[in-house]
Scaffold this motif. Structure first.
Motif, PDB file in Angstrom:
ATOM      1  N   THR A 115       1.495   1.068  -0.700  1.00 62.61           N
ATOM      2  CA  THR A 115       1.587   2.449  -0.221  1.00 62.61           C
ATOM      3  C   THR A 115       1.516   2.542   1.293  1.00 62.61           C
ATOM      4  OG1 THR A 115      -0.790   2.748  -0.538  1.00 62.61           O
ATOM      5  CG2 THR A 115       0.669   3.474  -2.329  1.00 62.61           C
ATOM      6  N   HIS A 116       0.959   1.543   1.957  1.00 60.50           N
ATOM      7  CA  HIS A 116       0.881   1.553   3.411  1.00 60.50           C
ATOM      8  C   HIS A 116       2.006   0.744   4.064  1.00 60.50           C
ATOM      9  CE1 HIS A 116      -3.114   3.078   2.478  1.00 60.50           C
ATOM     10  NE2 HIS A 116      -3.090   3.597   3.694  1.00 60.50           N
TER      11      HIS A 116
ATOM     12  N   PHE B 131      -5.971  -3.353  -4.301  1.00 56.97           N
ATOM     13  CA  PHE B 131      -5.553  -3.859  -2.995  1.00 56.97           C
ATOM     14  C   PHE B 131      -4.035  -3.953  -2.908  1.00 56.97           C
ATOM     15  CE2 PHE B 131      -4.924  -7.572  -0.068  1.00 56.97           C
ATOM     16  CZ  PHE B 131      -5.220  -6.877   1.095  1.00 56.97           C
ATOM     17  N   LEU B 132      -3.386  -4.436  -3.959  1.00 58.76           N
ATOM     18  CA  LEU B 132      -1.932  -4.516  -3.977  1.00 58.76           C
ATOM     19  C   LEU B 132      -1.311  -3.132  -3.879  1.00 58.76           C
ATOM     20  CD1 LEU B 132       0.544  -6.343  -4.266  1.00 58.76           C
ATOM     21  CD2 LEU B 132       0.358  -6.046  -6.730  1.00 58.76           C
ATOM     22  N   TYR B 133      -1.882  -2.158  -4.575  1.00 56.15           N
ATOM     23  CA  TYR B 133      -1.391  -0.780  -4.496  1.00 56.15           C
ATOM     24  C   TYR B 133      -1.549  -0.240  -3.075  1.00 56.15           C
ATOM     25  CZ  TYR B 133      -0.984   4.217  -5.307  1.00 56.15           C
ATOM     26  OH  TYR B 133      -0.603   5.520  -5.240  1.00 56.15           O
ATOM     27  N   TRP B 134      -2.693  -0.520  -2.454  1.00 54.66           N
ATOM     28  CA  TRP B 134      -2.928  -0.066  -1.085  1.00 54.66           C
ATOM     29  C   TRP B 134      -1.913  -0.682  -0.135  1.00 54.66           C
ATOM     30  CZ3 TRP B 134      -4.025  -2.250   3.602  1.00 54.66           C
ATOM     31  CH2 TRP B 134      -4.448  -1.383   4.601  1.00 54.66           C
ATOM     32  N   LEU B 135      -1.671  -1.992  -0.270  1.00 55.32           N
ATOM     33  CA  LEU B 135      -0.690  -2.651   0.581  1.00 55.32           C
ATOM     34  C   LEU B 135       0.698  -2.035   0.410  1.00 55.32           C
ATOM     35  CD1 LEU B 135      -1.658  -6.415   0.189  1.00 55.32           C
ATOM     36  CD2 LEU B 135      -1.940  -4.982   2.219  1.00 55.32           C
TER      37      LEU B 135
END
Length: 103
Positions: free
Chosen positions: A76-77, A70-74
């Motif tokens: 990268t977005h 989730f942290l990676y997704w946040l």
């Protein structure tokens, strides 16, 4: 070494990596952790301990991996804000010395 123009040191490093892998594989085949005194079977924990270790590891993975994804997704977005100097602890006193905290 791989990012630069290939040279003789890249070949030497590759040979070293392969030789290290072969030596590590050979050492892994020995049944001793400490030569002639402690085998892998003797050093292993009790079965109940190993079972609980596996359970705790699985629970930790189930908690940590989704949070990291989730942290990676946040990140990268572009959903995360940039940190300021004060948040990074970059603040110092006017003399340039770090602040001393009394407890």
């Amino acid at each position: 070494l791989l990012l630069r123009t290939p040279g003789p040191w890249a070949r030497v490093a590759a040979v070293g990596v392969v030789a290290s892998a072969v030596v590590a594989w050979g050492m892994a085949q020995r049944p001793y952790l400490l030569p002639t005194s402690l085998t892998v079977d003797e050093a292993a924990g009790a079965p109940s301990t190993l079972t609980w270790l596996a359970v705790v590891t699985l629970v930790a993975l189930l908690v940590v991996v989704p949070a990291v994804v989730f942290l990676y997704w946040l990140d990268t977005h572009g959903e995360l804000e940039e940190l300021t100097d004060s948040e990074l602890g970059g603040g110092s006193d006017p003399d340039g010395d770090r602040a001393v905290f009394d407890s």
